[in-house]
Design an enzyme around this catalytic site. Structure first.
Site, PDB file in Angstrom:
ATOM      1  N   GLU A 110     -63.651 -13.310 -43.483  1.00 27.00           N
ATOM      2  CA  GLU A 110     -62.580 -13.515 -42.512  1.00 27.00           C
ATOM      3  C   GLU A 110     -61.298 -13.051 -43.160  1.00 27.00           C
ATOM      4  O   GLU A 110     -61.138 -13.139 -44.382  1.00 27.00           O
ATOM      5  CB  GLU A 110     -62.501 -14.974 -42.072  1.00 27.00           C
ATOM      6  CG  GLU A 110     -62.225 -15.918 -43.199  1.00 27.00           C
ATOM      7  CD  GLU A 110     -62.522 -17.362 -42.846  1.00 27.00           C
ATOM      8  OE1 GLU A 110     -61.799 -18.205 -43.385  1.00 27.00           O
ATOM      9  OE2 GLU A 110     -63.450 -17.639 -42.089  1.00 27.00           O
ATOM     10  N   ASN A 115     -53.139  -8.866 -41.848  1.00 23.86           N
ATOM     11  CA  ASN A 115     -53.416  -8.177 -43.109  1.00 23.86           C
ATOM     12  C   ASN A 115     -54.080  -6.828 -42.839  1.00 23.86           C
ATOM     13  O   ASN A 115     -55.272  -6.631 -43.055  1.00 23.86           O
ATOM     14  CB  ASN A 115     -54.282  -9.050 -44.020  1.00 23.86           C
ATOM     15  CG  ASN A 115     -54.337  -8.522 -45.436  1.00 23.86           C
ATOM     16  OD1 ASN A 115     -54.022  -7.364 -45.696  1.00 23.86           O
ATOM     17  ND2 ASN A 115     -54.746  -9.375 -46.360  1.00 23.86           N
ATOM     18  N   TYR A 122     -61.812  -3.121 -45.393  1.00 28.16           N
ATOM     19  CA  TYR A 122     -63.097  -3.647 -44.950  1.00 28.16           C
ATOM     20  C   TYR A 122     -63.761  -2.705 -43.950  1.00 28.16           C
ATOM     21  O   TYR A 122     -64.970  -2.459 -44.022  1.00 28.16           O
ATOM     22  CB  TYR A 122     -62.938  -5.048 -44.359  1.00 28.16           C
ATOM     23  CG  TYR A 122     -62.364  -6.054 -45.328  1.00 28.16           C
ATOM     24  CD1 TYR A 122     -62.714  -6.035 -46.681  1.00 28.16           C
ATOM     25  CD2 TYR A 122     -61.467  -7.022 -44.914  1.00 28.16           C
ATOM     26  CE1 TYR A 122     -62.192  -6.956 -47.571  1.00 28.16           C
ATOM     27  CE2 TYR A 122     -60.944  -7.953 -45.802  1.00 28.16           C
ATOM     28  CZ  TYR A 122     -61.301  -7.905 -47.126  1.00 28.16           C
ATOM     29  OH  TYR A 122     -60.778  -8.817 -48.009  1.00 28.16           O
TER      30      TYR A 122
END
Length: 161
Positions: A110, A115, A122
Site C-alpha cells: 500500500e 506518493n 511500483y
C-alpha cells in the site's frame, strides 16, 4: 545474499544494532518516515528486515512480511544521497527475484496516494492497483483530512525480472 539480477545489489539482515542509524537516514529520505520503534517492532514480530547494499555501502532498507506464497512489502526506502540513481528499481527487481525464488507468487503493498514517485516505481516494477483504502493515512497537519492508501499487487509467477 547477492542477486543474480544485479551483482552490485545485496540484501543483508537488518540487525537491532542498525535500527537507530536506519531510522535517522530514513527521517531524511522520506516525507513520512518510520521511526526506530516501528523498525524494532517489525524486527521483533519476525518480519524480514533487510539492509540494501550496493558495493558494500548501505543505500536503503526494506521490510517484508511473507506468509506461505504471498508477501507484503511493508516499507522500502532508498536513502537520500542515493535517490534518483535507479537504485529503487534495481532493488525492487532483486527483491522480486529473491521472493520468487522462495516460492512467493504475489506481492502486496500500500502506498500513499500522493506518493507519485513510489507509485511510478511500483508500476514500472509490475505492480497494478487493486483497490483504495479511504482515509487510511492520518495527516500530520492538524485539521487536514486523512489520505487514501492505494493498494497494489504484483504477480510474480511467470514474471520476467
Amino acid at each position: 545474499m547477492y542477486s543474480a539480477v544485479n551483482p552490485d545489489i545485496e540484501f543483508v539482515a537488518l540487525l537491532e544494532s542498525d535500527i537507530e542509524v536506519i531510522a535517522e537516514q530514513e527521517a531524511v529520505a522520506s516525507s513520512h518516515p518510520w521511526n526506530a520503534a516501528m523498525l524494532g517492532n517489525s524486527l521483533e514480530a519476525g518480519a524480514d528486515c533487510g539492509c540494501i547494499l550496493r558495493r558494500d555501502q548501505r543505500v536503503g532498507y526494506c521490510v517484508i512480511q511473507q506468509v506461505l506464497d504471498e508477501a507484503e512489502l511493508l516499507n522500502i526506502v532508498i536513502f537520500k544521497p542515493f535517490q534518483g540513481k535507479g537504485l529503487g528499481k534495481q532493488a525492487m527487481r532483486c527483491l522480486q527475484t529473491r521472493l520468487a525464488s522462495t516460492g512467493v507468487q504475489r506481492v502486496f503493498l500500500e502506498v500513499r496516494q500522493s506518493n507519485g514517485v513510489a507509485r511510478r516505481l511500483y508500476e514500472r516494477s509490475g505492480f497494478v492497483q487493486s483497490g483504495i483504502r479511504k482515509a487510511y493515512y492520518r495527516s500530520r497537519i492538524p485539521d487536514q483530512s486523512a489520505e487514501d492508501a492505494v493498494l497494489m499487487v504484483c504477480e510474480l509467477s511467470g514474471a520476467d525480472f
